[in-house]
Write a protein that holds these residues in place. Structure first.
Motif, short mmCIF file in Angstrom:
data_model
loop_
_atom_site.label_atom_id
_atom_site.label_comp_id
_atom_site.label_asym_id
_atom_site.label_seq_id
_atom_site.Cartn_x
_atom_site.Cartn_y
_atom_site.Cartn_z
N VAL A 167 9.55 0.39 -17.43
CA VAL A 167 9.62 -1.28 -18.16
C VAL A 167 8.56 -1.48 -17.64
N LEU A 168 8.01 -1.46 -16.32
CA LEU A 168 7.18 -1.91 -15.84
C LEU A 168 6.00 -1.63 -15.79
N ARG A 169 5.68 0.11 -16.13
CA ARG A 169 4.64 0.73 -16.14
C ARG A 169 4.10 0.68 -17.53
N ASP A 170 5.32 0.12 -18.68
CA ASP A 170 4.61 0.62 -19.74
C ASP A 170 3.92 -1.49 -20.42
N ALA A 171 4.84 -2.09 -19.26
CA ALA A 171 3.48 -3.55 -19.83
C ALA A 171 2.77 -3.44 -18.61
N GLY A 172 2.06 -2.77 -17.75
CA GLY A 172 1.23 -2.15 -16.91
C GLY A 172 0.83 -2.85 -15.78
N LEU A 173 2.26 -2.68 -14.87
CA LEU A 173 1.96 -3.16 -14.57
C LEU A 173 2.14 -2.53 -12.52
N VAL A 174 2.99 -1.22 -13.31
CA VAL A 174 2.93 -0.32 -11.98
C VAL A 174 2.23 0.57 -12.62
N GLU A 175 1.76 1.83 -11.70
CA GLU A 175 1.24 3.08 -11.96
C GLU A 175 1.97 4.33 -11.50
N VAL A 176 2.05 5.03 -11.77
CA VAL A 176 2.38 6.62 -10.54
C VAL A 176 1.46 7.41 -10.58
N ARG A 177 1.55 8.42 -9.30
CA ARG A 177 1.18 9.29 -8.99
C ARG A 177 1.92 10.15 -8.75
N ARG A 178 2.12 11.29 -9.01
CA ARG A 178 2.32 12.44 -8.44
C ARG A 178 2.12 13.15 -7.17
N ASP A 179 2.83 13.60 -6.29
CA ASP A 179 2.22 13.64 -5.56
C ASP A 179 3.35 15.29 -5.60
N ALA A 180 3.02 16.50 -5.28
CA ALA A 180 3.84 17.56 -5.45
C ALA A 180 5.42 16.71 -6.46
N GLN A 181 6.59 17.06 -5.29
CA GLN A 181 7.25 16.81 -6.19
C GLN A 181 8.24 15.42 -6.77
N ARG A 182 7.44 14.24 -5.85
CA ARG A 182 7.44 13.21 -6.03
C ARG A 182 6.81 12.65 -6.66
N ARG A 183 7.45 11.18 -7.18
CA ARG A 183 6.59 10.65 -7.79
C ARG A 183 6.31 9.24 -6.75
N LEU A 184 4.67 8.67 -6.48
CA LEU A 184 4.62 7.34 -6.20
C LEU A 184 3.97 6.19 -6.38
N TYR A 185 4.77 5.53 -6.74
CA TYR A 185 4.56 3.82 -7.36
C TYR A 185 3.98 3.04 -7.19
N ARG A 186 2.72 2.81 -8.23
CA ARG A 186 2.52 1.42 -6.67
C ARG A 186 2.09 0.18 -7.60
N ARG A 238 -0.33 -2.23 -9.92
CA ARG A 238 -2.06 -2.76 -10.59
C ARG A 238 -1.37 -4.15 -11.46
N PRO A 239 -2.49 -4.98 -10.15
CA PRO A 239 -2.80 -5.65 -10.05
C PRO A 239 -2.97 -6.95 -11.06
N GLN A 240 -4.01 -5.96 -12.26
CA GLN A 240 -5.04 -7.18 -13.01
C GLN A 240 -3.94 -7.56 -13.95
N PRO A 241 -2.42 -6.97 -14.10
CA PRO A 241 -2.09 -8.57 -15.23
C PRO A 241 -0.82 -9.27 -14.31
N LEU A 242 -1.59 -9.25 -13.21
CA LEU A 242 -1.12 -10.00 -11.68
C LEU A 242 -2.21 -11.01 -12.59
N ALA A 243 -3.10 -10.78 -11.93
CA ALA A 243 -4.25 -11.77 -11.90
C ALA A 243 -4.30 -11.92 -13.29
N GLU A 244 -4.16 -11.75 -14.64
CA GLU A 244 -4.02 -12.68 -15.67
C GLU A 244 -3.26 -13.48 -15.96
N LEU A 245 -1.71 -13.10 -15.24
CA LEU A 245 -0.54 -14.05 -14.96
C LEU A 245 -1.31 -15.52 -14.23
N ASP A 246 -2.04 -14.75 -12.92
CA ASP A 246 -2.25 -16.09 -11.99
C ASP A 246 -3.12 -17.15 -12.39
N ALA A 247 -4.04 -16.86 -14.13
CA ALA A 247 -5.09 -17.01 -14.71
C ALA A 247 -4.64 -18.19 -15.31
#
Length: 105
Positions: free
Chosen positions: A49-68, A70-79
């Motif tokens: 749900v967070l990824r579909d909303a653009g709030l997080v993104e995922v990166r593959r690292d071998a067998q793991r998926r690492l999430y972080r 994405r600040p842009q939607p939060l910046a828009e909410l802040d504005a």
């Protein structure tokens, strides 16, 4: 994504907790499961749900998926919230002046 949709996604406390955990940097799903105390399928559902909303993104690292975050939607909410913060600040300023006047009397 419209601000209203971001607010709806953030209405869920587990999604907010996930973002809180990701604030310091990317994390694998297993780490999020350990910290949240909910099942891996539930965490994965919230991450989707967070990824579909653009709030997080995922990166593959071998067998793991690492999430972080994405600040842009939060910046828009802040504005969007900025004018409301000004209203709140003005109200607090009036309260402070009122309390100062009562203290002096």
């Amino acid at each position: 994504m419209p601000v209203a949709d971001v607010i709806e996604v953030l209405a869920d406390p587990n999604r907010r907790r996930i973002l809180d955990l990701l604030r310091d940097g990317e994390r694998p799903v297993g780490d999020l499961v350990d910290h949240l105390g909910i099942t891996q399928p539930s965490v994965s559902k919230h991450l989707r749900v967070l990824r579909d909303a653009g709030l997080v993104e995922v990166r593959r690292d071998a067998q793991r998926r690492l999430y972080r975050i994405r600040p842009q939607p939060l910046a828009e909410l802040d504005a969007w919230l900025e004018p409301y913060r000004k209203l709140w600040s003005a109200s607090l300023g009036r309260l402070e002046r009122h309390l100062d006047e009562r203290t002096r009397q």
